[in-house]
Design a protein around this motif. Structure first.
Motif, PDB file in Angstrom:
ATOM      1  N   PHE A  10       0.855  -1.365  -0.058  1.00 38.82           N
ATOM      2  CA  PHE A  10      -0.076  -0.076   0.102  1.00 38.82           C
ATOM      3  C   PHE A  10       0.860   1.346   0.223  1.00 38.82           C
TER       4      PHE A  10
ATOM      5  N   ASN B   2       1.299   4.867  -0.631  1.00 34.29           N
ATOM      6  CA  ASN B   2       0.477   5.723  -0.910  1.00 34.29           C
ATOM      7  C   ASN B   2      -0.821   5.731  -1.923  1.00 34.29           C
ATOM      8  N   PRO B   3      -1.435   4.599  -1.412  1.00 33.54           N
ATOM      9  CA  PRO B   3      -2.474   4.313  -2.510  1.00 33.54           C
ATOM     10  C   PRO B   3      -3.558   5.234  -2.735  1.00 33.54           C
ATOM     11  N   GLY B   4      -4.021   6.349  -2.000  1.00 31.22           N
ATOM     12  CA  GLY B   4      -4.695   7.140  -2.297  1.00 31.22           C
ATOM     13  C   GLY B   4      -4.539   8.233  -3.459  1.00 31.22           C
TER      14      GLY B   4
ATOM     15  N   ARG C  51      -3.201   1.095  -5.384  1.00 30.15           N
ATOM     16  CA  ARG C  51      -4.309   1.765  -4.852  1.00 30.15           C
ATOM     17  C   ARG C  51      -5.543   0.571  -4.139  1.00 30.15           C
ATOM     18  N   TYR C  52      -5.310  -0.636  -4.663  1.00 31.03           N
ATOM     19  CA  TYR C  52      -6.045  -1.683  -4.263  1.00 31.03           C
ATOM     20  C   TYR C  52      -5.442  -2.738  -3.426  1.00 31.03           C
ATOM     21  N   PRO C  53      -6.283  -3.472  -2.683  1.00 25.38           N
ATOM     22  CA  PRO C  53      -5.652  -4.529  -1.893  1.00 25.38           C
ATOM     23  C   PRO C  53      -5.487  -5.728  -2.687  1.00 25.38           C
TER      24      PRO C  53
END
Ligand SMILES: Cc1cc2nc3c(=O)[nH]c(=O)nc-3n(C[C@H](O)[C@H](O)[C@H](O)COP(=O)(O)O)c2cc1C
Ligand code: SF4
Ligand code: FES
Lengths: 430, 217
Positions: B6, B8-10, B75-77
């Motif tokens: 993850f 800086n996934p945002g 950005r995604y798991p």
């Protein structure tokens, strides 16, 4: 450019800065008091945030009107698993155009609401599922998220509170059904956006199999104001059972269509006549759909008795939905418009349930036949019977949404169908 | 759960897509009213649509697009969740998502090609075959329909001399009907590539088309 539509009847909380591009800047937003509710929420703790939202009586603005505070309280606590908050920005109900306005004019208001919501349900990650067609809105939102990351409003240890929350803007790819909560989750996970059978409910098994809560853009956008000013403050607007203000999306045959923020319980005719400048060209009103294409159509007479809150709409046999008021004057062709709406549902049905998949396309075919002057009176009975079987028999309520306009229009505007059937004559022009 | 970190996934990697400048995103240029000249950079057949013609053998995601693809993954798991954005990126480069592009996306995301096709065909925004430089989508749903959307469709078809879904001879235009675009208060709403044109009347159609044609060249 100023926002084109304003009225003195409005109570502008959510829409206060519509038309002011400065509001998109993080600095301006903060100067105007932004992100102080987030701090206040963090300081008070998540239980207190949920209590305040419960006290406000806020009901979800995505269509169903489910109390938001209650929904948040369903989330399990301290599970050790990741929790997700999903923001439903897949606005695609015909007649609805409020979420796009909320996001492109005031993106930080939504982001702050998302952060407070995530804090309340102990979510570490927010996905804003934004409709794919909104390229520009997406960019505005993406910039805002990026700015908020840079200033420490999103990310690790937000405002020194020890809370970590990430926000991702996810772009959809064009499917109405992805607005349905579990359809949205499937779509987010990289699948077809087909709704899931419930239970399990999202609070137990949601996005990526984890506890999740889903809220509409408008629901989350009002949260900072409620946290800042308290539940009692919010209750000064609206009615006892439907508190607060709501964006009404008015479209169709009115002189001034647009988004108007009004207290719930506002009389429908006052909205049309005073706020929207009356029916176009001074024509007579024929019909209104008060809540987007999925709710029953009402006649001008019923519209005269209708107050725009959740209960008031039910009293006249329809629903508030997402308050998308579609106005039709005497020249509207009801049969054509109903057929167009059914075409939409036939196109958007995800195909899992037979009543919905087959029912919607058959209904569209029969309506088209009637429209072309080849229908029979028996067709109307077939339509009523068939749509009856589409209600309550499927995984999601898209199927019920087909029945609403068909049944209500046959009941209330039977003459228009009969005119087409008997003489092949249209009643309206458009 | 996959092993994707993850990072800086945002960071919503949409920024920069379609070449919007700071001024355009933050100013009031494209919001609310249609610019007087009738168009906007983001609505033009710019780089993505031309790229495929110029480099037919190019790798699916390379250079700047490769970076964006990597960013999407963060950005995604799960890796699978990157499928929709990846298909969107492929379409941005090629103008449509060909079966071959779907297969390459499948490979990149460790998914089966059949699965990817099943997902891609579910969504309307992926063009499964080539479209004109300007994809004109006219909303004909109820609110726009009440305002005369059918005539706007007719005007576009007349100008481009095509049928619904067909690409004009010069390769400039494909006109289709769209479902509600969530701009019902500004009827008729027309989406041309990534840009919304609101309050479009039939008489304005030739002007809009001419403007777009000039941009595409
Ligand atoms: C077919 C269908 C489409 C829907 N589309 C939307 C939508 O576009 N936007 C939305 O916010 N809710 C939509 N909903 C409602 C959502 O399922 C959900 O109730 C809502 O997002 C919950 O948010 P709220 O509690 O804030 O209202 C849709 C529901 C159905 C059955
Ligand atoms: S009711 Fe229709 S849209 Fe909903 S799950 Fe069933 S087939 Fe899909
Ligand atoms: S009906 Fe055309 S944009 Fe909604």
């Amino acid at each position: 450019m100023a926002y084109p539509y304003v009225s003195e009847h409005e109570v502008r909380i959510l829409s206060k800065y519509f038309g002011d591009p400065k509001q998109r800047h993080l600095d301006t937003y903060v100067e105007r008091g932004g992100y102080s509710a987030l701090k206040k929420g963090f300081d008070s703790g998540s239980a207190e945030v949920i209590e305040t939202v419960k006290a406000s009586g806020l009901r979800g603005r995505g269509g169903a009107g489910f109390p938001t505070g209650l929904k948040w309280s369903f989330m399990p606590k301290d599970t050790g698993k990741p929790h997700y908050l999903l923001c439903n920005a897949d606005e695609s109900e015909p007649g609805t155009f409020k979420d796009r306005e909320l996001m492109r004019w005031d993106p930080h208001q939504l982001i702050e609401g998302c952060l407070i919501g995530a804090f309340a349900i102990q979510a570490q990650h927010v996905y804003i599922y934004c409709r794919g067609e909104f390229f520009e809105t997406n960019q505005v939102l993406a910039r805002a998220v990026e700015d908020a990351y840079a200033k420490g409003y999103i990310g690790k240890d937000i405002l020194g509170s020890g809370n970590d929350i990430d926000v991702t803007v996810h772009q959809g790819a064009g499917a109405y059904i992805c607005g349905e909560e579990t359809g949205l989750m499937n779509s987010l996970e990289g699948r077809r956006g087909q709704p899931r059978v419930k239970p399990p409910f999202p609070a137990a098994v949601g996005a990526f199999g984890m506890p999740s809560t889903i809220n509409n853009v408008e629901t989350l956008s009002i949260i900072p104001h409620i946290i800042q000013n308290g539940g009692a403050w919010y209750r000064q607007y609206g009615t006892e059972k439907s508190p607060g203000t709501k964006l009404f999306c008015v479209s169709g045959h009115v002189n001034k269509p647009g988004n108007y923020e009004l207290p719930l319980g506002f009389p429908l005719m006052k909205l049309i006549d005073e706020v929207c400048g009356g029916v176009r060209d001074g024509n007579a009103l024929k019909a209104v759909i008060p809540g987007g294409s999925s709710v029953p159509i009402i006649t001008a007479e019923e519209a005269g008795r209708c107050n725009l809150d959740y209960e008031g709409c039910v009293e006249v046999g329809t629903m508030l939905g997402c308050a998308s008021v579609i106005v039709m004057d005497e020249h509207a062709d009801i049969v054509k418009q109903v057929r167009r709406m059914v075409d939409f549902y036939a196109h958007e049905s995800c195909g899992q349930c037979t009543p919905c998949r087959e029912g919607s396309s058959w209904t569209a075919q029969i309506l088209r036949r009637i429209e072309d002057g080849r229908g029979t009176e028996g067709d109307l009975d077939t339509l009523m019977e068939m749509t009856q079987q589409m209600v309550g028999t499927t995984i999601c309520v898209l199927s019920d949404s087909v029945a609403a306009p068909v049944q209500s229009s046959i009941e209330k505007f039977r003459d228009e169908y009969l005119a087409l059937i008997r003489r092949g004559e249209r009643v309206g022009a458009a | 759960m996959s092993d994707i970190p993850f990072k800086n996934p945002g960071w919503a990697g949409n920024t920069g897509e379609f070449d919007l400048t700071e001024e355009q995103v933050r100013g009031d240029d494209f919001v609310g009213v249609r610019p007087k000249h009738g168009g906007h950079a983001s609505g033009a057949g710019t780089l993505p649509y031309m790229h495929a013609d110029k480099h037919p053998d190019a790798k699916l995601f390379e250079g700047e697009y490769g970076e964006r693809f990597d960013k999407i993954l963060t950005r995604y798991p799960t890796k699978q969740a990157a499928l929709l954005p990846a298909l969107g990126l492929a379409q941005e480069i090629r103008g449509h998502v060909s079966p071959e592009a779907m297969d390459r996306v499948a490979e990149l995301l460790d998914l089966s090609p059949a699965y990817v096709r099943g997902v891609a065909t579910f969504y309307t925004m992926y063009n499964k075959r080539p479209v004109g430089r300007h994809l004109v989508q006219v909303c004909t749903n109820i609110s726009c329909n009440l305002a005369g959307a059918d005539e706007v469709v007719a005007a576009f078809l007349r100008y481009t001399d095509t049928e619904i879904g067909e690409t004009s001879e010069d390769g400039n235009f494909t006109v289709i009907e769209a479902e509600c675009l969530a701009a019902c208060g500004f009827p008729t709403c027309v989406q041309i590539n990534s840009r919304y044109f609101e309050n479009v009347t039939p008489t304005e159609v030739p002007k809009i088309c001419e403007h777009l044609k000039a941009q595409g060249e």
